[in-house]
Design an enzyme around this catalytic site. Structure first.
Site, short mmCIF file in Angstrom:
data_model
loop_
_atom_site.label_atom_id
_atom_site.label_comp_id
_atom_site.label_asym_id
_atom_site.label_seq_id
_atom_site.Cartn_x
_atom_site.Cartn_y
_atom_site.Cartn_z
N VAL A 102 0.15 0.60 4.52
CA VAL A 102 0.73 1.86 4.09
C VAL A 102 0.00 2.30 2.83
O VAL A 102 -0.20 1.49 1.92
CB VAL A 102 2.23 1.73 3.82
N CYS A 103 -0.41 3.56 2.80
CA CYS A 103 -1.04 4.12 1.61
C CYS A 103 -2.28 3.28 1.22
O CYS A 103 -3.09 2.94 2.07
CB CYS A 103 -0.01 4.20 0.49
N THR A 104 -2.40 2.91 -0.04
CA THR A 104 -3.59 2.18 -0.48
C THR A 104 -3.56 0.70 -0.12
O THR A 104 -4.46 -0.05 -0.51
CB THR A 104 -3.78 2.33 -2.00
N THR A 122 -6.10 6.28 4.51
CA THR A 122 -5.31 5.87 3.35
C THR A 122 -4.86 7.14 2.64
O THR A 122 -5.09 8.25 3.15
CB THR A 122 -6.10 4.94 2.41
#
Length: 317
Positions: A102-104, A122
């Site tokens: 998730v995300c970074t 990302t």
């Protein structure tokens, strides 16, 4: 029962953890013995999120159960990760049946070599860094999530919920995913290739009020006369001056901005209404279904009818 192991570390983004966790927990509540959710940090010690919230893990990573789904959240803690965490991911990531970020969190997977040769995404603000630091990864900055084989990566924060819902739908079916989405008051599933931003968010907002008003007008009237001449008259500028000022302040040309607004509006109508392609093409300013088809094929790689088949939610009883 599928074990979902969520990796925790100092500086993690709390929503990257709790968003997907609530989706899987909702599935477990709806269908007993569907998921076993566990959290783990390097040494089993509590971690402080980037917001200051403290999370207490269930395990140390070395003692955590072997996961079916290994989920790696993002946050400020991915900027300078503990080398031991990257080493653990490198050693244990390949053993997971499903690898999710998730995300970074994608930066941690990439640092462990787990995204090499794969397409991934990302948070939009870190796509350039991911591509620069890990050239073996095919970075796609646009979608809210990307699935490549057993590896799934999502964009910023709330897109982790979208991805988790899609995974639950794969595992347990649409009905269970819909029940969870309703409980969380979110869409059942935004299409994975939906852009991270709406056109209005992706483009800069003009500084001058007349240009901001034109941007708003375009958004509210996609089927109207949106020629440069018409828009310039609305801004009380000459067409030449308007075109230069609009691009300088928004980062895109008036024509390109109009194209993106019309495409976004058409996608929304295809997903959310039963209106026919001809009706939608008129409502969105394309004039003819063929003009809309060309725009869809050029930008999305599929015709409107195919897009609707893929992404419009099925009727529910």
């Amino acid at each position: 029962m599928r074990t979902v192991l969520i990796v925790l570390f100092d500086g993690v983004q709390s929503l990257d953890v709790t968003g997907p966790l609530e989706v899987f927990a909702g599935a477990e509540a709806h269908r007993a013995d569907s998921y076993r959710i566990r959290t783990a940090s390097l040494d089993g010690a509590p971690v402080r999120c980037s917001s200051g919230l403290v999370l207490v893990p269930d395990h140390a990573l070395a003692e955590a159960p072997a996961p079916h789904t290994l989920l790696v959240p993002g946050g400020k803690g991915t900027r300078h990760p503990d080398p031991r965490l990257v080493d653990w991911l490198r050693a244990h990531g390949p053993g997971a049946e499903r690898l999710v970020s998730v995300c970074t969190g994608a930066i941690l997977l990439a640092a462990a070599g787990l995204l090499d040769g794969r397409r991934a995404t990302t948070h939009w603000a870190y796509c350039d860094r991911l591509a620069r630091d890990h050239p073996a990864v095919e970075v796609d900055p646009d979608p809210i999530y990307v699935r490549d084989g057993h590896v799934a990566t999502s964009a910023g924060v709330t897109s982790g919920i979208d991805l988790a819902l899609a995974l639950v739908e794969d595992d347990l079916g649409r009905t269970t995913a819909l029940t969870i989405a309703r409980h969380l008051v979110v869409f059942l599933r935004r299409p994975g290739n939906q852009a991270q931003f709406s056109v209005q968010l992706a483009a800069q907002t003009a500084r001058r009020e007349p240009l901001r008003e034109v941007q708003q007008w375009i958004s509210e009237h996609p089927g109207g006369d949106l020629s440069v001449e018409s828009l310039a008259a609305r801004a009380r500028l000459s067409p030449r001056h308007f075109a230069r000022a609009f691009q300088a302040e928004t980062g895109t040309t008036p024509g390109r901005y109009v194209e993106r607004v019309r495409l976004e509006h058409a996608r929304r109508l295809l997903e959310d209404t039963p209106d026919g392609v001809e009706e939608i093409s008129r409502a969105c300013g394309y004039g003819t279904p063929e003009a809309m088809r060309r725009a869809f094929v050029k930008t999305l790689g599929s015709a409107p009818a195919e897009y609707r088949r893929r992404f419009r939610p099925a009727p529910t009883g």
